[in-house]
Design a protein around this motif. Structure first.
Motif, PDB file in Angstrom:
ATOM      1  N   ASN A   1     -11.141  -9.503  -4.676  1.00 54.10           N
ATOM      2  CA  ASN A   1     -10.632 -10.272  -3.544  1.00 54.10           C
ATOM      3  C   ASN A   1     -11.739 -11.041  -2.839  1.00 54.10           C
ATOM      4  OD1 ASN A   1      -8.765 -11.225  -1.707  1.00 54.10           O
ATOM      5  ND2 ASN A   1      -8.869  -9.436  -0.400  1.00 54.10           N
ATOM      6  N   GLY A   2     -12.970 -10.566  -2.952  1.00 50.76           N
ATOM      7  CA  GLY A   2     -14.106 -11.261  -2.354  1.00 50.76           C
ATOM      8  C   GLY A   2     -14.748 -12.275  -3.274  1.00 50.76           C
ATOM      9  N   GLY A   3     -14.163 -12.470  -4.470  1.00 49.26           N
ATOM     10  CA  GLY A   3     -14.726 -13.406  -5.433  1.00 49.26           C
ATOM     11  C   GLY A   3     -15.614 -12.695  -6.433  1.00 49.26           C
ATOM     12  N   VAL A   4     -16.321 -13.467  -7.208  1.00 51.08           N
ATOM     13  CA  VAL A   4     -17.179 -12.919  -8.259  1.00 51.08           C
ATOM     14  C   VAL A   4     -18.574 -12.702  -7.697  1.00 51.08           C
ATOM     15  CG1 VAL A   4     -17.973 -13.188 -10.644  1.00 51.08           C
ATOM     16  CG2 VAL A   4     -15.831 -14.234  -9.925  1.00 51.08           C
ATOM     17  N   GLY A   5     -18.711 -11.654  -6.890  1.00 55.03           N
ATOM     18  CA  GLY A   5     -20.007 -11.323  -6.329  1.00 55.03           C
ATOM     19  C   GLY A   5     -20.583 -12.395  -5.431  1.00 55.03           C
ATOM     20  N   GLY A   6     -19.722 -13.290  -4.947  1.00 48.25           N
ATOM     21  CA  GLY A   6     -20.191 -14.326  -4.040  1.00 48.25           C
ATOM     22  C   GLY A   6     -20.802 -15.533  -4.710  1.00 48.25           C
ATOM     23  N   VAL A   7     -20.836 -15.566  -6.055  1.00 45.67           N
ATOM     24  CA  VAL A   7     -21.474 -16.688  -6.753  1.00 45.67           C
ATOM     25  C   VAL A   7     -20.450 -17.701  -7.245  1.00 45.67           C
ATOM     26  CG1 VAL A   7     -23.396 -15.247  -7.470  1.00 45.67           C
ATOM     27  CG2 VAL A   7     -21.456 -15.529  -8.999  1.00 45.67           C
ATOM     28  N   ASP A   8     -19.159 -17.400  -7.132  1.00 48.91           N
ATOM     29  CA  ASP A   8     -18.145 -18.319  -7.632  1.00 48.91           C
ATOM     30  C   ASP A   8     -18.141 -19.630  -6.851  1.00 48.91           C
ATOM     31  OD1 ASP A   8     -17.487 -16.316  -5.826  1.00 48.91           O
ATOM     32  OD2 ASP A   8     -15.346 -16.635  -6.031  1.00 48.91           O
ATOM     33  N   GLY A   9     -18.384 -19.546  -5.543  1.00 45.29           N
ATOM     34  CA  GLY A   9     -18.470 -20.767  -4.752  1.00 45.29           C
ATOM     35  C   GLY A   9     -19.631 -21.641  -5.198  1.00 45.29           C
ATOM     36  N   TYR A  10     -20.750 -21.010  -5.524  1.00 50.93           N
ATOM     37  CA  TYR A  10     -21.913 -21.756  -5.995  1.00 50.93           C
ATOM     38  C   TYR A  10     -21.597 -22.495  -7.296  1.00 50.93           C
ATOM     39  CZ  TYR A  10     -26.399 -22.598  -8.267  1.00 50.93           C
ATOM     40  OH  TYR A  10     -27.441 -23.179  -8.935  1.00 50.93           O
ATOM     41  N   PHE A  11     -20.970 -21.790  -8.229  1.00 48.48           N
ATOM     42  CA  PHE A  11     -20.642 -22.416  -9.515  1.00 48.48           C
ATOM     43  C   PHE A  11     -19.578 -23.492  -9.344  1.00 48.48           C
ATOM     44  CE2 PHE A  11     -22.557 -18.533 -11.348  1.00 48.48           C
ATOM     45  CZ  PHE A  11     -23.435 -19.151 -12.230  1.00 48.48           C
TER      46      PHE A  11
ATOM     47  N   ALA B   1     -22.954  -9.789   1.280  1.00 52.55           N
ATOM     48  CA  ALA B   1     -21.780  -9.000   1.673  1.00 52.55           C
ATOM     49  C   ALA B   1     -20.756  -8.947   0.552  1.00 52.55           C
ATOM     50  CB  ALA B   1     -21.156  -9.587   2.938  1.00 52.55           C
ATOM     51  N   ALA B   2     -20.527 -10.094  -0.099  1.00 50.41           N
ATOM     52  CA  ALA B   2     -19.558 -10.128  -1.199  1.00 50.41           C
ATOM     53  C   ALA B   2     -20.049  -9.301  -2.377  1.00 50.41           C
ATOM     54  CB  ALA B   2     -19.319 -11.578  -1.628  1.00 50.41           C
ATOM     55  N   LEU B   3     -21.332  -9.410  -2.688  1.00 50.62           N
ATOM     56  CA  LEU B   3     -21.890  -8.683  -3.825  1.00 50.62           C
ATOM     57  C   LEU B   3     -21.886  -7.178  -3.578  1.00 50.62           C
ATOM     58  CD1 LEU B   3     -23.161  -9.063  -6.598  1.00 50.62           C
ATOM     59  CD2 LEU B   3     -25.401  -9.228  -5.493  1.00 50.62           C
ATOM     60  N   ILE B   4     -22.245  -6.780  -2.377  1.00 46.26           N
ATOM     61  CA  ILE B   4     -22.230  -5.354  -2.029  1.00 46.26           C
ATOM     62  C   ILE B   4     -20.802  -4.810  -2.106  1.00 46.26           C
ATOM     63  CG2 ILE B   4     -22.561  -3.719  -0.123  1.00 46.26           C
ATOM     64  CD1 ILE B   4     -24.968  -5.471   0.728  1.00 46.26           C
ATOM     65  N   GLY B   5     -19.845  -5.617  -1.661  1.00 52.06           N
ATOM     66  CA  GLY B   5     -18.448  -5.201  -1.704  1.00 52.06           C
ATOM     67  C   GLY B   5     -17.948  -4.927  -3.110  1.00 52.06           C
ATOM     68  N   VAL B   6     -18.481  -5.643  -4.097  1.00 51.82           N
ATOM     69  CA  VAL B   6     -18.084  -5.428  -5.488  1.00 51.82           C
ATOM     70  C   VAL B   6     -18.355  -3.990  -5.910  1.00 51.82           C
ATOM     71  CG1 VAL B   6     -18.659  -6.034  -7.880  1.00 51.82           C
ATOM     72  CG2 VAL B   6     -18.332  -7.832  -6.179  1.00 51.82           C
ATOM     73  N   PHE B   7     -19.444  -3.427  -5.426  1.00 55.00           N
ATOM     74  CA  PHE B   7     -19.790  -2.041  -5.783  1.00 55.00           C
ATOM     75  C   PHE B   7     -19.206  -1.029  -4.808  1.00 55.00           C
ATOM     76  CE2 PHE B   7     -23.122  -4.802  -7.457  1.00 55.00           C
ATOM     77  CZ  PHE B   7     -23.148  -4.418  -8.785  1.00 55.00           C
ATOM     78  N   ALA B   8     -19.099  -1.407  -3.532  1.00 56.51           N
ATOM     79  CA  ALA B   8     -18.619  -0.466  -2.523  1.00 56.51           C
ATOM     80  C   ALA B   8     -17.115  -0.228  -2.613  1.00 56.51           C
ATOM     81  CB  ALA B   8     -18.975  -0.979  -1.126  1.00 56.51           C
ATOM     82  N   ALA B   9     -16.342  -1.249  -3.013  1.00 57.96           N
ATOM     83  CA  ALA B   9     -14.887  -1.113  -3.027  1.00 57.96           C
ATOM     84  C   ALA B   9     -14.393  -0.064  -4.029  1.00 57.96           C
ATOM     85  CB  ALA B   9     -14.236  -2.471  -3.284  1.00 57.96           C
ATOM     86  N   PRO B  10     -14.838  -0.083  -5.283  1.00 57.60           N
ATOM     87  CA  PRO B  10     -14.400   0.994  -6.191  1.00 57.60           C
ATOM     88  C   PRO B  10     -14.832   2.379  -5.717  1.00 57.60           C
ATOM     89  CG  PRO B  10     -15.303  -0.846  -7.430  1.00 57.60           C
ATOM     90  CD  PRO B  10     -15.625  -1.102  -5.993  1.00 57.60           C
TER      91      PRO B  10
END
Length: 477
Positions: free
Chosen positions: A164-174, A334-343
């Motif tokens: 839900n937060g995207g792909v570790g926050g890098v999707d906007g960059y790409f 924050a987005a990248l940390i969420g990828v690991f914290a959510a599971p």
């Protein structure tokens, strides 16, 4: 006239309820189901995140001003707010797989329209169709609850919440990189390819048939009234922030929102199979979940995605960072940390309880918000506070509230609360930005601090409301 009938149930391709036939999945079969749903969710999420950096290029291409280009996103999220409650409930009658395929098909049609659109209005129309796929989140959570063993449900919800937060926050960059290199339409091509893959995954992996226990037909009158309410309240918040809260147009939208909600309430009281029964709306299983979502999003989203963004890029009273460095420091971590914290949060919720996980996430999100407000003049203190929110807001809160929306949804309408809760995310985010914008928009140190403390206050109310959320059956508070 009551238009409900059992004819709606004929839409499903299977005669027997699927949920009664399907065993609970674990191991590799569970992993395949989770993967298929992640692909489906990503096809929506990339639509939301990758197009944002391409908005200036879209405006330049069509010769449109910022207000007109803003509809590319606003119509997308408005469609999502409407589709979530409707598709969540409709899936109770037509089946989860059929509903998933339907929203993905609508998104594919919208994506093709965006690729070919010769004018901005047609592009906006395509974006509205794409936004219908927001319902894929609610549908995915329901599928997980109905098909996975209880021991892995929480972790799987965490995985989807992380997406839900995207792909570790890098999707906007790409997305920005693709727009610069190949043009903004290339983003839609990627989305279309991913959507096609998602359709194949859903057909192959997601169980078909109608859920067990579903009876009656879809409450389209209630769905229509709720949709009018969501449209009116969304435009009320948007217009109030620009034209003023006392503006006649703003007040007319408020009146329309009140009238449509009253109509929804009256319709639901009379329906034999309502979208959601009135007594459920009044119960601790429903209203505290919705209120907690709206208030927490209003508090925390405004901090991460608005106030701190302005503060970090202010050369005079802020940190004076470029837009790219600002994103790298305050959005991506924050987005990248969420990828690991959510599971992890989902794993903890399965073992320690969903209510406890929600309250820990909300309370520590409040602490992170307060830290950002207390040390607003220190770049690295704010960076640490936002990273902290990556754990407890992106990770713990989002996972717990999404899981609870499924577990606490009424048994006679299991698709309703996840859909309404999904719509509440957009309402809360918009409301939070609107409330703090007059203060953060001043561009002064005092204005930024005031905006942050207002967000802290909203989050404090969210924590208080979270204390009223009922525990799922069998879970001790």
């Amino acid at each position: 006239m009551n238009t409900q009938s059992t004819a709606n149930s004929a839409v499903t391709p299977d005669a027997k309820p699927a949920a009664a036939q399907q065993p609970r999945l674990s191991g590799s079969r569970a992993a395949l189901l989770i993967t298929a749903l992640v692909v489906a969710v990503l096809s929506f999420q990339l639509n939301a995140s990758m197009i944002t950096p391409a908005l200036p290029q879209i405006g330049e291409y069509f010769g449109a001003n910022a207000g007109s280009v803003g509809q590319v996103q606003s119509m997308f999220f408005l469609a999502g707010a409407i589709s979530g409650p409707i598709m969540g409930r409709w899936s109770d009658f037509i089946g989860r797989r059929t509903a998933l395929l339907l929203v993905l098909a609508v998104m594919a049609a919208g994506t093709i329209l965006c690729i070919a659109a010769p004018t901005l209005p047609l592009l906006v129309a395509g974006r509205f169709l794409q936004g219908v796929s927001s319902a894929v989140f609610a549908l995915a959570y329901i599928v997980l609850n109905e098909n996975l063993n209880a021991g892995i449900f929480g972790t799987s919800v965490g995985i989807l919440a992380a997406v839900n937060g995207g792909v570790g926050g890098v999707d906007g960059y790409f997305g920005g990189l693709m727009a610069e290199t190949f043009g903004f339409r290339s983003i839609f091509v990627v989305v279309l390819i991913l959507t096609a893959i998602a359709v194949g995954c859903v057909i192959k992996v997601v169980p078909g048939g109608r859920p067990s226990g579903s009876r009656g037909g879809m409450d389209w009158w209630g769905a229509g009234a709720l949709s009018l309410f969501l449209v009116a309240i969304t435009y009320f918040v948007s217009r109030g922030s620009t034209a003023g809260w006392a503006d006649p147009g703003t007040l007319a939208l408020l009146a329309a929102a009140a009238a449509s909600f009253a109509a929804f309430w009256l319709i639901e009281k009379k329906r034999s199979h309502p979208l959601i029964a009135v007594h459920h709306l009044r119960s601790r299983q429903v209203w505290p979940v919705i209120a907690t979502t709206v208030l927490t999003l209003a508090g925390i989203f405004a901090i991460i995605n608005f106030t701190v963004v302005l503060l970090s890029q202010d050369d005079t009273n802020g940190f004076g960072l470029s837009s790219s460095i600002s994103a790298l420091l305050f959005l991506t971590p924050a987005a990248l940390i969420g990828v690991f914290a959510a599971p992890l949060a989902g794993w903890i919720a399965d073992r320690r309880g969903w209510i406890g996980t929600l309250r820990v996430g909300t309370a520590l999100s409040l602490a992170g918000a307060a830290a950002a407000a207390l040390f607003a003049d220190n770049q690295w203190a704010v960076f640490a506070a936002i990273a902290f929110l990556g754990i407890f807001y992106n990770g713990f809160f989002l996972t717990a509230i999404n899981g609870l929306s499924v577990l606490l949804s009424p048994k006679d309408a299991p698709g309703t609360l996840p859909g309404i809760n999904g719509a509440s995310f957009g309402i809360g985010a918009s409301l939070g930005v609107v409330i703090v914008a007059p203060f953060a928009g001043l561009g002064t140190s005092g204005g930024y601090v005031a905006a942050l403390w207002i967000s802290v206050g909203i989050t404090a109310i969210a924590f208080i409301v979270s204390l009223f959320v009922a525990a799922p059956k069998g879970e001790r508070v």
